[in-house]
Design an enzyme around this catalytic site. Structure first.
Site, PDB file in Angstrom:
ATOM      1  N   SER A  85       0.986  -1.421   0.162  1.00 20.00           N
ATOM      2  CA  SER A  85      -0.587  -0.100   0.225  1.00 20.00           C
ATOM      3  C   SER A  85       1.097   1.005   0.125  1.00 20.00           C
ATOM      4  O   SER A  85       0.382   1.853  -0.496  1.00 20.00           O
ATOM      5  CB  SER A  85      -1.308   0.223   1.222  1.00 20.00           C
ATOM      6  OG  SER A  85      -0.117  -0.127   2.516  1.00 20.00           O
ATOM      7  N   SER A  86       2.058   1.142   0.723  1.00 21.93           N
ATOM      8  CA  SER A  86       2.882   2.676   1.396  1.00 21.93           C
ATOM      9  C   SER A  86       3.762   2.629  -1.144  1.00 21.93           C
ATOM     10  O   SER A  86       3.799   3.728  -0.872  1.00 21.93           O
ATOM     11  CB  SER A  86       3.362   2.261   1.748  1.00 21.93           C
ATOM     12  OG  SER A  86       4.834   1.024   1.840  1.00 21.93           O
ATOM     13  N   ALA A  97       2.118   1.974  -3.309  1.00 25.55           N
ATOM     14  CA  ALA A  97       1.524   2.224  -4.628  1.00 25.55           C
ATOM     15  C   ALA A  97       1.186   3.925  -4.353  1.00 25.55           C
ATOM     16  O   ALA A  97       0.980   4.505  -5.156  1.00 25.55           O
ATOM     17  CB  ALA A  97      -0.174   1.707  -4.261  1.00 25.55           C
ATOM     18  N   ASP A 100       8.243  -3.823  -4.496  1.00 27.51           N
ATOM     19  CA  ASP A 100       6.735  -3.173  -4.692  1.00 27.51           C
ATOM     20  C   ASP A 100       6.769  -2.014  -5.631  1.00 27.51           C
ATOM     21  O   ASP A 100       5.435  -2.137  -5.828  1.00 27.51           O
ATOM     22  CB  ASP A 100       6.730  -2.481  -2.707  1.00 27.51           C
ATOM     23  CG  ASP A 100       6.711  -3.494  -1.876  1.00 27.51           C
ATOM     24  OD1 ASP A 100       7.246  -5.424  -1.863  1.00 27.51           O
ATOM     25  OD2 ASP A 100       6.132  -3.752  -1.041  1.00 27.51           O
TER      26      ASP A 100
HETATM   27  O1  PMV Z   1       6.885  -7.136   3.326  1.00 26.57           O
HETATM   28  P1  PMV Z   1       6.704  -7.449   1.963  1.00 26.57           P
HETATM   29  O2  PMV Z   1       5.596  -6.765   1.154  1.00 26.57           O
HETATM   30  O3  PMV Z   1       7.415  -5.465   1.162  1.00 26.57           O
HETATM   31  O4  PMV Z   1       7.709  -8.137   1.146  1.00 26.57           O
HETATM   32  C1  PMV Z   1       9.315  -8.296   2.243  1.00 26.57           C
HETATM   33  C2  PMV Z   1       9.861  -9.315   0.975  1.00 26.57           C
HETATM   34  C3  PMV Z   1      10.961  -9.406   0.939  1.00 26.57           C
HETATM   35  O5  PMV Z   1      12.045  -9.731   0.402  1.00 26.57           O
HETATM   36  C4  PMV Z   1      11.125 -10.133   3.119  1.00 26.57           C
HETATM   37  C5  PMV Z   1      12.277  -8.700   1.413  1.00 26.57           C
HETATM   38  C6  PMV Z   1      12.671  -7.361   0.685  1.00 26.57           C
HETATM   39  O6  PMV Z   1      12.926  -6.409   1.509  1.00 26.57           O
HETATM   40  O7  PMV Z   1      12.501  -8.268  -0.519  1.00 26.57           O
END
Ligand code: PMV
Length: 308
Positions: A87-88, A90, A127
């Site tokens: 969400s952050s 996006a 993300d």
């Molecule tokens: O918590 P999320 O959905 O932002 O995912 C973290 C993903 C990890 O691989 C655990 C950490 C990273 O920095 O990639």
């Protein structure tokens, strides 16, 4: 001047945690979106409230990094916060795009990554790059086919590649427990320092991501499901699954091709790949989880409106 952009949430399909150790990961955009509108203003406002660095770090850093004049920022989001769905990211992506006006996708992805880095102290490009590109991305430390852009962070360069992901039903099951990514990453690091079996699990997750990329390219849902199950077992070996996540995964199993936790684990959400989304969602609700029936194949960053 008024500008508005929206960007989607994401789920990590394969490779979370392993990506921190340089293994590849795959993430997909889903049809939950966040939309940001900016308007010229005498002072910085976020949803009508004066914007402060401590209470709104993402907006603060986005304004600073884009060297923007004061703005009134409005955000409307269908993405639940704290569930590991990006969400952050996006929000950061939509805001940076709205502030820049005509930034290239690579530039928006890089700036939004830096917004997350400054706001959280650590960040991965997964993300933000998924929110910009939509569809699916392949994140690797090595050059990738169909490279979209590269992101440099404190730990080196990531290559972001395009993966065409068709429409698939993904049911998310939010456990109701928040998950802090930093401590989970640290936990896996310590486990890998001590145990060979954990290091092996991480490298096997990397191989699964490579296999999954090929399965996605031929739209082989059955193989994808079994790769998700294998990925989940390895995530529990590295200590990021919980009893609650395991229960949710067991509950959706009869209606799914495969299921796993998504994101950092320790709480957060599971995902199920299914063609019976209502059934999977019902099983999640019965256990007190919060289901979201979603579709992959979602568009990335999109301009919504423009005036002045
Ligand atoms: O918590 P999320 O959905 O932002 O995912 C973290 C993903 C990890 O691989 C655990 C950490 C990273 O920095 O990639």
């Amino acid at each position: 001047m008024m500008r508005s952009y929206s960007a989607p949430a994401k789920v990590i399909l394969f490779g979370e945690h392993a990506v921190v150790f340089g293994e590849p990961a795959i993430s997909a955009a889903i049809d939950l979106r966040s939309r940001v509108t900016v308007r010229d203003s005498a002072e910085n406002l976020l949803n009508g409230m004066p914007l402060r660095r401590d209470s709104s770090p993402y907006a603060f850093h986005a304004l600073e990094l884009t060297e923007s004049s004061p703005m009134e920022i409005t955000v409307e989001s269908a993405i639940p916060a704290g569930g590991g769905l990006g969400s952050s990211a996006a929000f950061s992506v939509s805001l940076v795009a709205s502030l820049l006006g005509n930034g290239s996708p690579g530039r928006v992805a890089e700036l939004a990554f830096n917004v997350e880095l400054r706001s959280q102290g650590r960040a991965s490009p997964i993300d933000t790059s998924t929110a910009v590109h939509g569809q699916g991305i392949f994140v690797s430390r090595e050059t990738v086919a169909n490279e979209l852009w590269q992101i440099s962070g404190p730990s080196g360069i990531w290559h972001i590649g395009d993966i065409r992901i068709g429409r698939m039903n993904i049911v998310i099951g939010y456990s109701g427990q928040g998950a802090a990514t930093g401590p989970m990453v640290e936990r896996v690091r310590k486990l890998c320092e001590r145990f060979e079996v954990a290091r092996e699990a991480i490298s096997e997750i990397g191989s699964i991501s490579l296999e999954a990329k090929r399965a996605l390219e031929r739209n082989d849902i059955v193989t994808l499901g079994s790769l998700m199950d294998r990925n989940q077992k390895l995530l529990s070996v590295v200590g990021v699954s919980t009893r609650r996540l395991e229960k949710l995964i067991q509950a959706v199993a009869p209606y799914s091709y495969g299921a796993k936790l998504t994101g950092a684990g320790g709480g957060g959400s599971i995902i199920a790949l299914t063609d019976r989304p209502e059934k999977a969602a019902g099983a999640i609700s019965l256990l007190g989880g919060v289901p979201y029936i979603c579709r992959t194949g979602e568009t990335g960053l999109r301009r919504e409106e423009d005036e002045g």
